[in-house]
Design an enzyme around this catalytic site. Structure first.
Site, mmCIF file in Angstrom:
data_model
loop_
_atom_site.group_PDB
_atom_site.id
_atom_site.type_symbol
_atom_site.label_atom_id
_atom_site.label_comp_id
_atom_site.label_asym_id
_atom_site.label_seq_id
_atom_site.Cartn_x
_atom_site.Cartn_y
_atom_site.Cartn_z
ATOM 1 N N SER A 31 82.967 52.321 25.957
ATOM 2 C CA SER A 31 82.993 51.884 27.327
ATOM 3 C C SER A 31 84.475 52.039 27.947
ATOM 4 O O SER A 31 84.651 52.293 28.851
ATOM 5 C CB SER A 31 82.865 50.338 27.172
ATOM 6 O OG SER A 31 81.372 49.936 26.962
ATOM 7 N N SER A 116 82.926 37.748 30.633
ATOM 8 C CA SER A 116 81.635 37.130 31.089
ATOM 9 C C SER A 116 81.510 38.159 32.672
ATOM 10 O O SER A 116 82.247 37.876 33.687
ATOM 11 C CB SER A 116 81.666 35.909 31.774
ATOM 12 O OG SER A 116 80.314 35.257 32.144
ATOM 13 N N LYS A 239 79.636 57.625 29.230
ATOM 14 C CA LYS A 239 80.083 56.675 27.951
ATOM 15 C C LYS A 239 80.543 57.527 26.884
ATOM 16 O O LYS A 239 79.606 58.301 26.462
ATOM 17 C CB LYS A 239 78.980 55.480 27.888
ATOM 18 C CG LYS A 239 79.381 54.360 27.244
ATOM 19 C CD LYS A 239 78.429 53.567 27.277
ATOM 20 C CE LYS A 239 78.818 51.907 26.724
ATOM 21 N NZ LYS A 239 77.702 50.891 26.791
ATOM 22 N N GLU A 356 78.910 29.406 45.801
ATOM 23 C CA GLU A 356 79.603 28.340 45.018
ATOM 24 C C GLU A 356 80.398 29.210 43.841
ATOM 25 O O GLU A 356 81.652 28.845 43.462
ATOM 26 C CB GLU A 356 78.874 27.457 44.286
ATOM 27 C CG GLU A 356 78.389 26.463 45.351
ATOM 28 C CD GLU A 356 77.178 26.772 45.956
ATOM 29 O OE1 GLU A 356 76.758 25.986 47.204
ATOM 30 O OE2 GLU A 356 76.638 27.820 45.729
ATOM 31 N N ASP A 413 68.241 11.839 50.550
ATOM 32 C CA ASP A 413 68.240 13.361 50.668
ATOM 33 C C ASP A 413 67.537 13.871 49.225
ATOM 34 O O ASP A 413 66.921 14.909 49.098
ATOM 35 C CB ASP A 413 69.489 13.955 50.454
ATOM 36 C CG ASP A 413 70.205 14.089 51.985
ATOM 37 O OD1 ASP A 413 69.305 14.380 52.735
ATOM 38 O OD2 ASP A 413 71.483 14.468 51.761
ATOM 39 N N GLN A 417 70.066 17.145 45.837
ATOM 40 C CA GLN A 417 71.384 16.978 46.330
ATOM 41 C C GLN A 417 72.216 16.131 45.496
ATOM 42 O O GLN A 417 73.341 16.087 45.881
ATOM 43 C CB GLN A 417 71.329 16.335 47.850
ATOM 44 C CG GLN A 417 70.379 17.252 48.749
ATOM 45 C CD GLN A 417 70.634 18.820 49.135
ATOM 46 O OE1 GLN A 417 71.663 19.008 49.570
ATOM 47 N NE2 GLN A 417 69.737 19.583 48.558
#
Length: 615
Positions: A31, A116, A239, A356, A413, A417
């Protein structure tokens, strides 16, 4: 360097990647080998960086998103003279700075922990936002991605946000080597597929042969001259390039080459080319840490105020006192009250929309540049970004996360939520601080205290108004707690935080009327927890009852239990928590249905005391 010299430098990077992995007996040389020309040209011709001053404000920023290709990064460090050959060959050994995946905890030239996949580009977007909107020192951000990680949704959150912010100081270089861990990637060498996707998001796209150093050089120059949009360079590579036994072959991911000596010979042998990396231009200091005295909002005892309101007002005040504080929103600033910061300090407020992962990644990027970020959204939605929070801890990033609308007490809600897992999630993060205030003055003080902590800090706020229990002069040290009522004849201790503190006080009043004296502890610091006060209460009363607006696993009850895992006898302990799946109802109905309101606390307290007497 000319074409021949750049080609030789690329071969050196390949050779050193093979050697480092062979010395470790593990790693990802193939890699690394695919991106050798890409990094040789960047290091020798386009990166502006002072390795002796990694915090120089005008340094370009490089993020290795495909963190498994760390042998390539460390080979670049050797070529730049930042490390020597002896250290290179300590790769992956115990105590070495050269970990399997790079982290800034060990190396000052690393911007963020990677490995990650799908995280390097979102963090790079945060760094580029800081550079373009508030640092303004002219540095460029370079991110090397692998083609496999383009399957991650976080990549496309980053792609859209970078284009929206017109981050022309950001260049993503994608090493399209066709092979992932278990076989071919989704699109293989179809660079057009990737180009169409990035172009659709508003990026300037360049497609090249990633092993042609002149083409790479021209692409970098084009990226540098592009205005108004970020650039992606899609480089077709192989690669294991340069070694016949490894080139473009499946089944070699994450393995050192079987015959490294022969591979080194095939690549032309060991070299010791040194690169004079271009220095950054002179630049001003980034920003002042403090610009004034912190005047937190003040609330009178007995009035009612929501802790989310106190958070927003305190954050705005903190932004006035400290010029290094920035705020980031997940398009819920009107609910979290982060918008109050926006009104006072619009130049340091960043709207990340409902993304998020990008929200947290941007906070990590700002933190890497020395800013103090506060990122706010609903507590429930932070769970979507848990891997980014985990990796922020690996990076040692100093970020403040704020989760509002926590627990069943939000009311109608419903469960989608309701943050009911957030305390467990945040407590499990290495080195984290977890705070859950019950009133407005406490919230304001904790917002200010968070700024001075290391690592990941989390503040949980409540949607509805609650009584103000504490005076504005009260102090709330992190790691502490408050004993709200106590006597020498207490037979039970109730431990609560946030909304349940108020329910605990009502329950204590009811039990006191029945002749059962109750000690009430406000455990606002869930991590670190106040072990001394909890142990003293257990010794004095013999019985503990915890109550939390959170699932039973991993929250307040477990935090209290941890205070007694030192071999001493355990007190009688009962834990009240949300054990059923909520529906829609009023806040009071929700607390009652979950069995965490004053009535439920009083009932559990009576039973606990009676059982203790029988025994």
């Amino acid at each position: 360097m000319n074409t021949r010299q750049l080609t030789e430098l690329a071969q050196q990077l390949r050779v050193d990647s093979v050697r480092a992995s062979a010395a470790a007996g593990s790693g990802h040389p193939t890699s690394s080998m695919s991106a050798a020309e890409l990094m040789a040209v960047l290091l020798a011709r386009h990166l502006h960086y002072d390795f002796e001053r990694p915090q120089h404000p005008a340094n370009d920023r490089f993020v290795l998103s495909k963190g498994h290709a760390s042998p390539l990064l460390y080979s670049m460090y050797k070529a730049a003279g930042a490390i020597n050959d002896t250290e290179l060959l300590t790769f992956r050994r115990l105590g070495s700075r050269l970990e399997g995946h790079p982290t800034p905890r060990r190396l000052p030239w690393v911007e963020t922990a990677t490995g990650s996949l799908g995280q390097g580009l979102p963090v790079g977007v945060g760094i580029a936002m800081a550079g373009k909107r508030i640092d303004r020192t002219g540095y460029r951000v370079w991110v090397l991605c692998g083609d496999s990680e383009l399957a991650e949704g976080s990549i496309w959150e980053a792609a859209e946000h970078a284009a929206y912010e017109h981050l022309d100081n950001l260049t993503a270089v994608v090493d399209v080597n066709r092979l992932g861990q278990r076989g071919p990637t989704r699109h293989g060498h179809d660079l057009g597929a990737y180009a169409r996707r990035f172009a659709a998001f508003g990026w300037h796209t360049i497609v090249i042969d990633g092993h042609d150093v002149d083409a790479v050089d021209r692409a970098y120059a084009e990226a540098g001259s592009t205005r108004g949009q970020p650039t992606v360079i899609l480089a077709r590579t192989l690669k294991g390039k340069g070694v016949e036994a490894a080139q473009d072959r499946e089944g070699l991911h994450g393995k050192p080459l079987k015959d490294p000596e022969a591979a080194v010979e095939e690549l032309g042998g060991v070299r010791d080319i040194r690169v004079e990396v271009q220095p950054p231009p002179a630049a001003r200091m980034l920003h002042a840490v403090r610009t004034g005295h912190l005047e937190l909002p003040r609330y009178e005892t007995g009035e009612r105020a929501a802790t989310r309101d106190a958070f927003g007002q305190a954050l705005a005040a903190l932004g006035t006192a400290r010029g290094d504080v920035v705020a980031l929103d997940g398009e819920v600033g009107d609910s979290t009250r982060a918008e109050l910061f926006a009104k006072e300090h619009p130049d340091r407020y960043f709207e990340c929309y409902i993304a998020e992962q990008q929200l947290v990644a941007a906070a990590v990027g700002f933190a890497s540049r020395g800013w103090v970020p506060y990122a706010a959204t609903f507590a429930a939605f932070l769970t979507r970004a848990h891997d980014f929070i985990r990796m922020a801890s690996v990076s040692g990033a100093g970020i403040n996360l704020v989760g509002s609308h926590a627990g069943v007490s939000i009311g109608q809600d419903g469960p989608s939520q309701m943050g009911l897992e957030d305390l467990a999630m945040m407590r499990a993060v290495h080195g984290s601080t977890v705070l859950y205030p019950c009133d407005a003055n406490q919230t304001a003080k904790l917002v200010g205290a968070m700024a001075g902590r290391d690592g990941v800090r989390y503040l949980r706020t409540t949607r509805g108004e609650t009584p103000v229990l504490y005076s504005p002069t009260e102090e709330f040290p992190i790691g502490g707690s408050k004993v709200l009522r106590a006597s020498d004849t207490d037979r039970l201790t109730v431990v609560a935080a946030g909304i349940t503190v108020h329910e605990a006080l009502k329950a204590a009043d009811a039990l006191d009327a029945e002749g059962i004296q109750v000690r009430v502890i406000d455990l606002y610091s869930v991590k670190p927890v106040d072990r001394r006060t909890l142990r003293e209460a257990a010794e004095r009363t013999g019985c503990l009852l915890t109550v939390e607006d959170h699932h039973e696993e991993g929250g307040l009850g477990d935090a209290v239990l941890d205070a007694f895992l030192d071999g001493r006898p355990l007190p009688r302990l009962v834990r009240l928590a949300v054990r059923t799946m909520p529906g829609s109802a009023t806040p009071d109905e929700q607390l009652h249905a979950a069995g965490i309101d004053a009535e439920a606390i009083a009932a559990a307290g009576r039973l606990l005391v009676e059982t203790a007497i029988v025994h």
